[in-house]
Design a protein around this motif. Structure first.
Motif, PDB file in Angstrom:
ATOM      1  N   THR A 159       0.822  -1.207   0.000  1.00  0.00           N
ATOM      2  CA  THR A 159       0.000   0.000   0.000  1.00  0.00           C
ATOM      3  C   THR A 159       0.859   1.261   0.000  1.00  0.00           C
ATOM      4  OG1 THR A 159      -1.826  -1.121   1.138  1.00  0.00           O
ATOM      5  CG2 THR A 159      -1.768   1.286   1.266  1.00  0.00           C
ATOM      6  N   LEU A 160       1.922   1.273   0.807  1.00  0.00           N
ATOM      7  CA  LEU A 160       2.799   2.447   0.837  1.00  0.00           C
ATOM      8  C   LEU A 160       3.530   2.617  -0.489  1.00  0.00           C
ATOM      9  CD1 LEU A 160       4.387   2.729   4.385  1.00  0.00           C
ATOM     10  CD2 LEU A 160       2.181   3.536   3.528  1.00  0.00           C
ATOM     11  N   LEU A 161       3.907   1.512  -1.107  1.00  0.00           N
ATOM     12  CA  LEU A 161       4.549   1.591  -2.417  1.00  0.00           C
ATOM     13  C   LEU A 161       3.608   2.239  -3.425  1.00  0.00           C
ATOM     14  CD1 LEU A 161       6.802   0.889  -4.421  1.00  0.00           C
ATOM     15  CD2 LEU A 161       5.787  -1.388  -4.630  1.00  0.00           C
ATOM     16  N   GLN A 162       2.368   1.814  -3.432  1.00  0.00           N
ATOM     17  CA  GLN A 162       1.391   2.368  -4.366  1.00  0.00           C
ATOM     18  C   GLN A 162       1.122   3.840  -4.072  1.00  0.00           C
ATOM     19  OE1 GLN A 162      -2.280   0.154  -4.551  1.00  0.00           O
ATOM     20  NE2 GLN A 162      -3.361   1.756  -5.670  1.00  0.00           N
ATOM     21  N   THR A 163       1.003   4.187  -2.791  1.00  0.00           N
ATOM     22  CA  THR A 163       0.733   5.576  -2.424  1.00  0.00           C
ATOM     23  C   THR A 163       1.897   6.474  -2.813  1.00  0.00           C
ATOM     24  OG1 THR A 163      -0.595   4.796  -0.545  1.00  0.00           O
ATOM     25  CG2 THR A 163       0.068   7.109  -0.537  1.00  0.00           C
ATOM     26  N   ALA A 164       3.117   6.006  -2.608  1.00  0.00           N
ATOM     27  CA  ALA A 164       4.296   6.792  -2.989  1.00  0.00           C
ATOM     28  C   ALA A 164       4.311   7.031  -4.489  1.00  0.00           C
ATOM     29  CB  ALA A 164       5.572   6.080  -2.545  1.00  0.00           C
ATOM     30  N   ASP A 165       3.942   6.014  -5.253  1.00  0.00           N
ATOM     31  CA  ASP A 165       3.914   6.151  -6.700  1.00  0.00           C
ATOM     32  C   ASP A 165       2.854   7.156  -7.138  1.00  0.00           C
ATOM     33  OD1 ASP A 165       4.722   5.174  -9.429  1.00  0.00           O
ATOM     34  OD2 ASP A 165       2.633   4.526  -9.476  1.00  0.00           O
ATOM     35  N   ALA A 416      17.196  10.022  -3.211  1.00  0.00           N
ATOM     36  CA  ALA A 416      17.116   9.208  -1.999  1.00  0.00           C
ATOM     37  C   ALA A 416      17.721   7.837  -2.266  1.00  0.00           C
ATOM     38  CB  ALA A 416      15.666   9.078  -1.548  1.00  0.00           C
ATOM     39  N   THR A 417      18.526   7.335  -1.346  1.00  0.00           N
ATOM     40  CA  THR A 417      19.223   6.070  -1.577  1.00  0.00           C
ATOM     41  C   THR A 417      18.333   4.854  -1.368  1.00  0.00           C
ATOM     42  OG1 THR A 417      20.024   5.944   0.719  1.00  0.00           O
ATOM     43  CG2 THR A 417      21.425   7.076  -0.886  1.00  0.00           C
ATOM     44  N   CYS A 418      17.305   4.973  -0.511  1.00  0.00           N
ATOM     45  CA  CYS A 418      16.460   3.804  -0.226  1.00  0.00           C
ATOM     46  C   CYS A 418      14.980   4.175  -0.292  1.00  0.00           C
ATOM     47  CB  CYS A 418      16.810   3.223   1.146  1.00  0.00           C
ATOM     48  SG  CYS A 418      16.134   1.553   1.418  1.00  0.00           S
ATOM     49  N   PRO A 419      14.505   4.595  -1.469  1.00  0.00           N
ATOM     50  CA  PRO A 419      13.093   4.945  -1.624  1.00  0.00           C
ATOM     51  C   PRO A 419      12.212   3.712  -1.520  1.00  0.00           C
ATOM     52  CG  PRO A 419      14.155   4.898  -3.758  1.00  0.00           C
ATOM     53  CD  PRO A 419      15.247   4.693  -2.737  1.00  0.00           C
ATOM     54  N   PHE A 420      10.916   3.950  -1.440  1.00  0.00           N
ATOM     55  CA  PHE A 420       9.990   2.847  -1.220  1.00  0.00           C
ATOM     56  C   PHE A 420       9.954   1.852  -2.376  1.00  0.00           C
ATOM     57  CE2 PHE A 420       7.013   5.180   2.002  1.00  0.00           C
ATOM     58  CZ  PHE A 420       8.082   5.290   2.878  1.00  0.00           C
ATOM     59  N   ASP A 421      10.318   2.279  -3.606  1.00  0.00           N
ATOM     60  CA  ASP A 421      10.278   1.304  -4.688  1.00  0.00           C
ATOM     61  C   ASP A 421      11.352   0.233  -4.530  1.00  0.00           C
ATOM     62  OD1 ASP A 421      12.454   2.856  -5.385  1.00  0.00           O
ATOM     63  OD2 ASP A 421      11.679   3.471  -7.331  1.00  0.00           O
ATOM     64  N   TYR A 422      12.344   0.492  -3.694  1.00  0.00           N
ATOM     65  CA  TYR A 422      13.288  -0.558  -3.280  1.00  0.00           C
ATOM     66  C   TYR A 422      12.908  -1.111  -1.901  1.00  0.00           C
ATOM     67  CZ  TYR A 422      17.496  -2.842  -1.537  1.00  0.00           C
ATOM     68  OH  TYR A 422      18.365  -3.765  -0.987  1.00  0.00           O
TER      69      TYR A 422
END
Length: 472
Positions: A159-165, A416-422
């Motif tokens: 869900t957080l991945l989708q929201t970030a996108d 950002a080095t560690c964004p949510f898509d990783y």
């Protein structure tokens, strides 16, 4: 929302989406070596600002800390002081920032009252609150930094991945080793062929041993919540239970309602670099074994004291990789390439010693070994150290701290080095070990449908129920 806030939020969002190579006028040109223009300063709020949260916020005192939120400000204030009651060394600027910031117990009220003034939020609460706070912040246009593990459940990570996108805000998970140069150097050596094709990864930690209790039943004595603790806000989306000091301030990690055990706590540090270097993706099969759960009747309420978890990564037809996790003081078998005089647990000069843990990557031609956070990478047999000491640099080095890297990304000055898509797929992988532990059976996960076809009953552990007022 006033016009000034709209302009600021729009400007920062546009800056964050700009290319990382955009030329920026040096600050010293504008106003002296240490000058920071007000327009270059991020308005930051913190949720969970004692303990680890204080460490995160202390890295951001160059910014404008406008609000802090916590359910126990007595503990927050104590975090900043030494045994004599004075402000601890190195925390003076943070203490001053906290004194000047607006204080809240409920982040939802903070967002309602100050959302127009907040550019980014640092979330350092217990695991079970990460997702609900982060999603609301992103939907309001705020950049988010969320401590590891990213979420309490796999469904929340997705869900957080989708929201970030959808929102295009800058995101970062708080696994600091992803920014540290040691881990990047380790990856480059493996990419350069130092140990050949990697077949196995072994990662281990002493936690929870000596850190917090697990494998225990719920406390049977009653306690009243101190008047300065907002207990209902600590529970948030979790089931309602009476207050007890076994849960707060730090024991929460061991309880299934709030934490994710040692794997969720330390896996984001110890598995991160292998996951990154080998592009592991989602595992094809996961299974776990452990000591007993702590029980309340027939319900598990506390994670086991000791677990082992095995992941199998098919890697889309590439060479498969097996990853083994050990916690609670268990250690992996010694690889044959490791000299007898090299300990798996390194000696330290501190008393008591810090948390110990590490990882070994077993390749066809040798092994790579590193400590927690990817630090102190070393190659065996030892002649590989000299041979691959000058492995080509393939990853950028980050001069800023992990937290400040996020701030710079919010301003459009870095990535950002560690964004949510990783971070989200890494979190899903870690939590699949927790799901297999709860299921008591091997788990074969279909990431596209977020299903477990071989054990449908285990799908209940991919998500959780939420109390009214807290759902995603």
């Amino acid at each position: 929302m006033n016009d000034d806030s709209i302009d600021r939020r729009t400007f920062l969002k546009g800056s964050a989406l700009a290319t990382a190579g955009l030329s920026v006028v040096p600050r010293h040109v504008l106003g002296g070596p240490s000058y920071q223009a007000p327009s270059d300063t991020l308005n930051v709020a913190g949720i969970g600002v004692g303990g680890r949260g204080a460490g995160n916020m202390n890295a951001l005192t160059s910014e404008n800390i406008v609000a802090v939120c916590d359910i126990d400000f007595d503990r927050v204030d104590g975090t900043l002081r030494n045994d004599e009651g004075n402000v601890a060394d190195g925390l003076g600027a943070l203490h001053e920032a906290y004194e000047q910031a607006e204080r809240y117990a409920d982040y939802r009220v903070m967002f309602d009252e100050m959302g127009d003034e907040i550019d980014g939020v640092v979330i350092s609460t217990p695991d079970h609150l990460h997702a609900v706070a982060a999603q609301q912040a992103m939907e309001m246009g705020m950049h988010v930094y969320v401590e590891k593990p990213l979420t309490r459940t796999i469904r929340e990570a997705r869900t957080l991945l989708q929201t970030a996108d959808e929102t295009d805000v800058v995101t970062q998970m708080g696994n600091q080793g992803h920014t540290h140069p040691d881990g990047r150097r380790a990856i480059e050596r493996v990419w350069d062929g130092a140990i050949g094709t990697v077949k196995e990864i072994h990662a281990w930690t002493d936690r929870p041993m000596g850190w917090w209790p697990q494998g225990v039943s719920r406390p049977d004595d009653s306690m009243s919540a101190p008047s300065d603790i907002e207990w209902d806000l600590f529970l948030g989306p979790a089931p309602e239970v009476p207050y007890h000091e076994a849960y707060h301030p730090f024991g929460w990690r061991g309880w299934t309602d709030y934490g994710t055990g040692a794997l969720g706590d330390m896996g984001a540090h110890l598995i991160d670099h292998a996951y990154w270097a080998l592009d592991l993706g989602y595992p094809t099969e996961v299974w776990s074994s452990s000591s007993p759960f702590g029980m309340e009747g027939d319900t598990p309420v506390s994670w086991p004291t000791v677990t082992t978890t095995q992941y199998k990564f098919g890697r889309g037809g590439r060479d498969p990789v097996r990853l083994m996790w050990y916690d609670g003081g268990l250690l992996p078998p010694r690889p044959r390439a490791l000299p007898d005089d090299v300990p798996l647990v390194r000696d330290t000069d501190t008393s008591p010693p810090p948390s110990w843990g590490g990882a070994i990557w077993v390749g066809e031609d040798g092994i790579l070994m590193h400590d927690t956070y990817g630090q102190n990478p070393r190659l065996y047999p030892q002649e590989l150290e000299q041979e691959y000491s000058d492995a080509p640099r393939q990853l950028p080095r980050i001069d800023a701290s992990h937290q400040m890297n996020w701030v710079e990304a919010c301003k459009g000055q870095a990535e950002a080095t560690c964004p949510f898509d990783y971070a989200a797929p890494l979190t899903e992988t870690l939590l699949l070990g927790v799901v297999a532990l709860q299921a008591g059976a091997p788990v074969r996960y279909d990431p596209r449908s977020m299903a477990i076809p071989n054990a449908p009953d285990a799908e209940q552990y991919l998500r959780r129920d939420y109390r009214d007022g807290w759902s995603l």
